[in-house]
Every structure is written in structure tokens, then in C-alpha cells.
Design a protein around this motif. Structure first.
Motif, PDB file in Angstrom:
ATOM      1  N   MET A 131       4.409 -31.130 -23.409  1.00  0.00           N
ATOM      2  CA  MET A 131       3.159 -31.374 -24.095  1.00  0.00           C
ATOM      3  C   MET A 131       2.713 -32.831 -23.892  1.00  0.00           C
ATOM      4  O   MET A 131       1.540 -33.086 -23.688  1.00  0.00           O
ATOM      5  CB  MET A 131       3.358 -31.054 -25.587  1.00  0.00           C
ATOM      6  N   ARG A 132       3.675 -33.770 -23.931  1.00  0.00           N
ATOM      7  CA  ARG A 132       3.347 -35.177 -23.701  1.00  0.00           C
ATOM      8  C   ARG A 132       2.786 -35.392 -22.296  1.00  0.00           C
ATOM      9  O   ARG A 132       1.824 -36.140 -22.117  1.00  0.00           O
ATOM     10  CB  ARG A 132       4.571 -36.057 -23.905  1.00  0.00           C
ATOM     11  N   ALA A 133       3.387 -34.745 -21.325  1.00  0.00           N
ATOM     12  CA  ALA A 133       2.933 -34.902 -19.943  1.00  0.00           C
ATOM     13  C   ALA A 133       1.511 -34.361 -19.787  1.00  0.00           C
ATOM     14  O   ALA A 133       0.673 -34.967 -19.104  1.00  0.00           O
ATOM     15  CB  ALA A 133       3.886 -34.183 -18.996  1.00  0.00           C
ATOM     16  N   TRP A 134       1.225 -33.239 -20.412  1.00  0.00           N
ATOM     17  CA  TRP A 134      -0.106 -32.657 -20.332  1.00  0.00           C
ATOM     18  C   TRP A 134      -1.149 -33.593 -20.947  1.00  0.00           C
ATOM     19  O   TRP A 134      -2.196 -33.831 -20.368  1.00  0.00           O
ATOM     20  CB  TRP A 134      -0.092 -31.305 -21.049  1.00  0.00           C
ATOM     21  N   HIS A 135      -0.858 -34.159 -22.119  1.00  0.00           N
ATOM     22  CA  HIS A 135      -1.777 -35.087 -22.775  1.00  0.00           C
ATOM     23  C   HIS A 135      -1.921 -36.373 -21.967  1.00  0.00           C
ATOM     24  O   HIS A 135      -3.026 -36.926 -21.863  1.00  0.00           O
ATOM     25  CB  HIS A 135      -1.316 -35.392 -24.211  1.00  0.00           C
ATOM     26  N   ALA A 136      -0.852 -36.847 -21.394  1.00  0.00           N
ATOM     27  CA  ALA A 136      -0.928 -38.051 -20.563  1.00  0.00           C
ATOM     28  C   ALA A 136      -1.819 -37.807 -19.352  1.00  0.00           C
ATOM     29  O   ALA A 136      -2.605 -38.679 -18.946  1.00  0.00           O
ATOM     30  CB  ALA A 136       0.477 -38.473 -20.128  1.00  0.00           C
ATOM     31  N   LEU A 137      -1.727 -36.620 -18.758  1.00  0.00           N
ATOM     32  CA  LEU A 137      -2.567 -36.267 -17.623  1.00  0.00           C
ATOM     33  C   LEU A 137      -4.045 -36.274 -18.022  1.00  0.00           C
ATOM     34  O   LEU A 137      -4.882 -36.843 -17.321  1.00  0.00           O
ATOM     35  CB  LEU A 137      -2.172 -34.881 -17.097  1.00  0.00           C
ATOM     36  N   TRP A 138      -4.361 -35.673 -19.151  1.00  0.00           N
ATOM     37  CA  TRP A 138      -5.750 -35.642 -19.601  1.00  0.00           C
ATOM     38  C   TRP A 138      -6.258 -37.027 -19.986  1.00  0.00           C
ATOM     39  O   TRP A 138      -7.409 -37.377 -19.732  1.00  0.00           O
ATOM     40  CB  TRP A 138      -5.930 -34.651 -20.752  1.00  0.00           C
TER      41      TRP A 138
END
Length: 100
Positions: free
Chosen positions: A1-8
Motif C-alpha cells: 500500500m505504501r508503494a502504491w501511494h508513493a507512486l501516485w
């Protein structure tokens, strides 16, 4: 989830940077246009032989692409001869010309 938010967040930051750069380019273009704008311009119609359609203060954003730079005396003379004054930049007021 952290990686997804960091990408966005990275995508959002890139978009913000692009928009800021576009705004800065637009501001630089407007400043350059104002610097090289003549004091007065006369706008002409589509036809090569057409009569003047409007008098503008140099740098007026309402002036079309078919304009000719002129000095204050020529602009005043055009107003006296019946060429319309731009209702946006009001060259007649700036030149001190009152109809009639």
C-alpha cells in the motif's frame, strides 16, 4: 500500500511541476510580448485590401493577428476618420480623443 501511494505521489508531483513550468513559460511569453509591443496598433480585416477595423493600445490581447504598428498621431487620425476604438483597451481615452 505504501508503494502504491508513493507512486501516485510521484505522479502528482510530476504533474504539478509540469503545470508550474507551463505557467512560467506563459508568463515569460506575456512579458516578452509586452516588452516589444508598439505603443499603438491598427487592426485590419481578412482581405489584403481591407480597411482598418480597430485601433488598439500596443499589447492589447483583443487585437487580432493582422495589425500594423503606428505612432500616436496616426492612431488619432484613424479614430477621427471613423475607425473604431477597441472597447477593451480604450485607445481613444488614452489618446485623449473624445468623439464629436
Amino acid at each position: 500500500m505504501r508503494a502504491w501511494h508513493a507512486l501516485w505521489l510521484a505522479r502528482i508531483d510530476e504533474k504539478i511541476a509540469r503545470v508550474r513550468e507551463q505557467e512560467a513559460q506563459r508568463a515569460r511569453a506575456d512579458a516578452a510580448r509586452q516588452e516589444r509591443a508598439p505603443d499603438w496598433v491598427i487592426e485590419y480585416g481578412l482581405n489584403r485590401d481591407s480597411l482598418p477595423t480597430a485601433v488598439h493600445v500596443g499589447g492589447c490581447r483583443m487585437a487580432g493577428k493582422r495589425v500594423k504598428p503606428v505612432d500616436a498621431d496616426v492612431a488619432r487620425r484613424a479614430l477621427v476618420e471613423g475607425v473604431e476604438a477597441c472597447t477593451h483597451c480604450r485607445p481613444d481615452s488614452v489618446l485623449g480623443y473624445l468623439e464629436g
